[in-house]
Design an enzyme around this catalytic site. Structure first.
Site, PDB file in Angstrom:
ATOM      1  N   CYS A   1     -57.766   7.315 108.421  1.00 29.92           N
ATOM      2  CA  CYS A   1     -56.676   7.364 109.403  1.00 29.92           C
ATOM      3  C   CYS A   1     -55.375   6.845 108.808  1.00 29.92           C
ATOM      4  O   CYS A   1     -54.316   7.467 108.959  1.00 29.92           O
ATOM      5  CB  CYS A   1     -57.066   6.551 110.636  1.00 29.92           C
ATOM      6  SG  CYS A   1     -57.761   4.931 110.240  1.00 29.92           S
TER       7      CYS A   1
ATOM      8  N   HIS B   1     -53.171   1.102 114.405  1.00 30.94           N
ATOM      9  CA  HIS B   1     -52.615   0.429 113.230  1.00 30.94           C
ATOM     10  C   HIS B   1     -51.087   0.511 113.328  1.00 30.94           C
ATOM     11  O   HIS B   1     -50.544   1.461 113.922  1.00 30.94           O
ATOM     12  CB  HIS B   1     -53.008   1.148 111.942  1.00 30.94           C
ATOM     13  CG  HIS B   1     -54.484   1.297 111.722  1.00 30.94           C
ATOM     14  ND1 HIS B   1     -55.345   0.232 111.570  1.00 30.94           N
ATOM     15  CD2 HIS B   1     -55.255   2.411 111.587  1.00 30.94           C
ATOM     16  CE1 HIS B   1     -56.568   0.693 111.344  1.00 30.94           C
ATOM     17  NE2 HIS B   1     -56.550   1.994 111.364  1.00 30.94           N
TER      18      HIS B   1
HETATM   19  P1  NAD Z   1     -69.067   5.356 114.300  1.00 31.35           P
HETATM   20  O1  NAD Z   1     -69.926   4.206 113.953  1.00 31.35           O
HETATM   21  O2  NAD Z   1     -68.242   5.304 115.529  1.00 31.35           O
HETATM   22  O3  NAD Z   1     -69.932   6.681 114.370  1.00 31.35           O
HETATM   23  C1  NAD Z   1     -70.911   6.990 113.434  1.00 31.35           C
HETATM   24  C2  NAD Z   1     -72.040   7.730 114.118  1.00 31.35           C
HETATM   25  O4  NAD Z   1     -73.005   8.069 113.145  1.00 31.35           O
HETATM   26  C3  NAD Z   1     -72.754   6.901 115.182  1.00 31.35           C
HETATM   27  O5  NAD Z   1     -72.985   7.713 116.309  1.00 31.35           O
HETATM   28  C4  NAD Z   1     -74.079   6.509 114.512  1.00 31.35           C
HETATM   29  O6  NAD Z   1     -75.126   6.358 115.438  1.00 31.35           O
HETATM   30  C5  NAD Z   1     -74.316   7.715 113.633  1.00 31.35           C
HETATM   31  N1  NAD Z   1     -75.175   7.432 112.471  1.00 31.35           N
HETATM   32  C6  NAD Z   1     -75.427   6.250 111.873  1.00 31.35           C
HETATM   33  N2  NAD Z   1     -76.250   6.424 110.816  1.00 31.35           N
HETATM   34  C7  NAD Z   1     -76.512   7.753 110.762  1.00 31.35           C
HETATM   35  C8  NAD Z   1     -77.305   8.554 109.911  1.00 31.35           C
HETATM   36  N3  NAD Z   1     -77.980   8.022 108.889  1.00 31.35           N
HETATM   37  N4  NAD Z   1     -77.361   9.889 110.151  1.00 31.35           N
HETATM   38  C9  NAD Z   1     -76.683  10.464 111.164  1.00 31.35           C
HETATM   39  N5  NAD Z   1     -75.917   9.746 112.017  1.00 31.35           N
HETATM   40  C10 NAD Z   1     -75.832   8.406 111.809  1.00 31.35           C
HETATM   41  O7  NAD Z   1     -68.156   5.609 113.015  1.00 31.35           O
HETATM   42  P2  NAD Z   1     -66.729   6.295 112.973  1.00 31.35           P
HETATM   43  O8  NAD Z   1     -65.700   5.290 113.285  1.00 31.35           O
HETATM   44  O9  NAD Z   1     -66.762   7.562 113.741  1.00 31.35           O
HETATM   45  O10 NAD Z   1     -66.601   6.592 111.423  1.00 31.35           O
HETATM   46  C11 NAD Z   1     -67.170   7.742 110.828  1.00 31.35           C
HETATM   47  C12 NAD Z   1     -66.444   8.031 109.539  1.00 31.35           C
HETATM   48  O11 NAD Z   1     -65.063   8.273 109.836  1.00 31.35           O
HETATM   49  C13 NAD Z   1     -66.451   6.898 108.508  1.00 31.35           C
HETATM   50  O12 NAD Z   1     -66.415   7.461 107.227  1.00 31.35           O
HETATM   51  C14 NAD Z   1     -65.136   6.189 108.799  1.00 31.35           C
HETATM   52  O13 NAD Z   1     -64.670   5.445 107.698  1.00 31.35           O
HETATM   53  C15 NAD Z   1     -64.248   7.377 109.107  1.00 31.35           C
HETATM   54  N6  NAD Z   1     -63.071   7.065 109.932  1.00 31.35           N
HETATM   55  C16 NAD Z   1     -63.145   6.186 110.962  1.00 31.35           C
HETATM   56  C17 NAD Z   1     -61.997   5.905 111.687  1.00 31.35           C
HETATM   57  C18 NAD Z   1     -62.012   4.919 112.797  1.00 31.35           C
HETATM   58  O14 NAD Z   1     -61.051   4.193 112.943  1.00 31.35           O
HETATM   59  N7  NAD Z   1     -63.031   4.843 113.609  1.00 31.35           N
HETATM   60  C19 NAD Z   1     -60.805   6.542 111.379  1.00 31.35           C
HETATM   61  C20 NAD Z   1     -60.780   7.489 110.353  1.00 31.35           C
HETATM   62  C21 NAD Z   1     -61.920   7.741 109.610  1.00 31.35           C
END
Ligand code: NAD
Length: 338
Positions: free
Chosen positions: A141, A221
């Site tokens: 992000c 942020h």
């Molecule tokens: P999150 O924890 O909200 O969601 C992750 C999901 O994946 C959850 O539903 C979890 O149950 C599931 N999960 C966990 N282990 C798993 C597995 N082995 N197989 C399949 N599903 C599984 O995470 P998020 O915030 O959505 O982040 C996801 C990605 O996006 C990460 O790489 C993160 O760095 C990136 N990201 C996050 C944000 C943020 O601020 N939340 C912003 C930009 C990018």
């Protein structure tokens, strides 16, 4: 025929990308992968998304919760053109082999390293380079937010060097385990932070150094940006550049938007799903040229700014649209970015 898209990791990012994909007329969701039954799984079902699990082992729990499961991830991949991997950071790389075995293209998120795919994506900066690729990483992000402003500034005036302080939200609003609840944490202490090199994974020529502070907020942020430009320009010139960019939303303190809280309220008042703000929120009255250097503030909604980028990455990788500008327009229109 619509592109068949699967979501592996249906959390903060995954569920938003699913809805943005479903809103497009040239792609559809063929299934989402959940590890455990939850309210999110129930609502996914109500929305018409089929639910899959990483393996058979997860099925018993879903059965107990009376949520129907359509199969395993491996079965889902059989009917998929491209998978959005939005599993937690450093988890997605485990799945690369499986995606390869099923001949499915994949898009990972910013929690994975650039090396996993060897290519990092931003819709405006390098859409063309993503055409036909099998693997891509949509950057984080913060990096997405930085590239969205640095790229057009570099084209217009040349960026000599950028120095950015990121005040990072500590956790997402639904995260009850992560702090701090009353502190400011230099993070990392050892400078500079990784955000500058991450920007360089897309814009290698930009001299950028970043430092970051974790703050006790969940909303957005905030970036304090200082840029030395190669060509002389005025604050109005910079404003003119930002006004033309499709994913920058200019706001003003005169309009009573003086904080990230009010920026989020704006998203809610706009009727955005989940109160999302997909665009960079740039305070136009913060844009200033001081002693020849540019300064401004922008806020980034961490839960949603990467969502439209994922949609464009799908179009580029499946070569559904060769022109990035057209894809951006299409994505924006379908989800409601004016
Ligand atoms: P999150 O924890 O909200 O969601 C992750 C999901 O994946 C959850 O539903 C979890 O149950 C599931 N999960 C966990 N282990 C798993 C597995 N082995 N197989 C399949 N599903 C599984 O995470 P998020 O915030 O959505 O982040 C996801 C990605 O996006 C990460 O790489 C993160 O760095 C990136 N990201 C996050 C944000 C943020 O601020 N939340 C912003 C930009 C990018």
């Amino acid at each position: 025929m619509k592109a068949k898209v699967a979501i592996n990791g249906y959390g903060t990012i995954g569920k938003r990308v699913a809805d943005a994909v479903a809103a497009q007329d040239d792609m559809e969701i063929v299934g989402v992968v959940k590890t455990r039954p939850s309210f999110e799984a129930r609502i996914a079902k109500e929305k018409g998304y089929d639910i899959y699990t990483p393996s058979d082992e997860n099925h018993a729990e879903f059965k107990k919760s009376k949520i129907d499961v359509n199969g395993t991830l491996a079965e889902l991949l059989e009917k998929t053109d491209i998978v959005i991997d939005a599993t937690p950071g450093d988890t997605g790389e485990e799945y690369k082999k499986l995606y390869q075995e099923h001949g499915v293209k994949a898009i990972w998120q910013g929690g994975e390293d650039h090396e996993l795919t060897g290519f990092s994506f931003n819709s405006e900066a390098n859409y063309n380079d993503a055409l036909g690729r099998d693997f891509t990483r949509v950057v984080s992000c913060n990096t997405t937010g930085l590239v969205r402003v640095l790229f057009p500034l570099d084209i217009a005036f040349g960026v000599k060097k950028a120095r950015v302080t990121l005040m990072r939200r500590a956790a997402d609003p639904n995260d009850i385990k992560t702090g701090p609840i009353n502190s400011l944490i230099p993070d990392p202490i050892k400078l500079p932070s990784h955000h500058g090199p991450d920007v360089n994974s897309i814009l290698p020529g930009i001299d950028i150094t970043t430092m970051a502070v974790k703050t006790s907020t969940t909303l957005m942020h905030l970036h304090a940006i200082n840029i030395e430009l190669k060509k002389e320009c005025s604050d109005l010139d910079v404003l003119g550049i930002f006004e033309k960019r499709p994913r920058i939303r200019l706001v003003s303190s005169k309009d009573r938007i003086k904080s990230t809280a009010e920026a989020m309220e704006l998203a809610k008042d706009l009727g955005r799903p989940r109160g999302d703000m997909w665009e960079n929120v740039v305070w136009k009255d913060s844009i200033a040229i001081n002693k020849g250097e540019l300064y401004f503030f922008q806020a980034i909604h961490q839960e949603s700014d990467v969502v439209p980028e994922n949609v464009d990455a799908i179009r580029a990788m499946l070569e559904m649209e060769k022109d990035g500008t057209k894809s951006i327009k299409k994505t924006n229109k379908a989800i409601g970015i004016k």
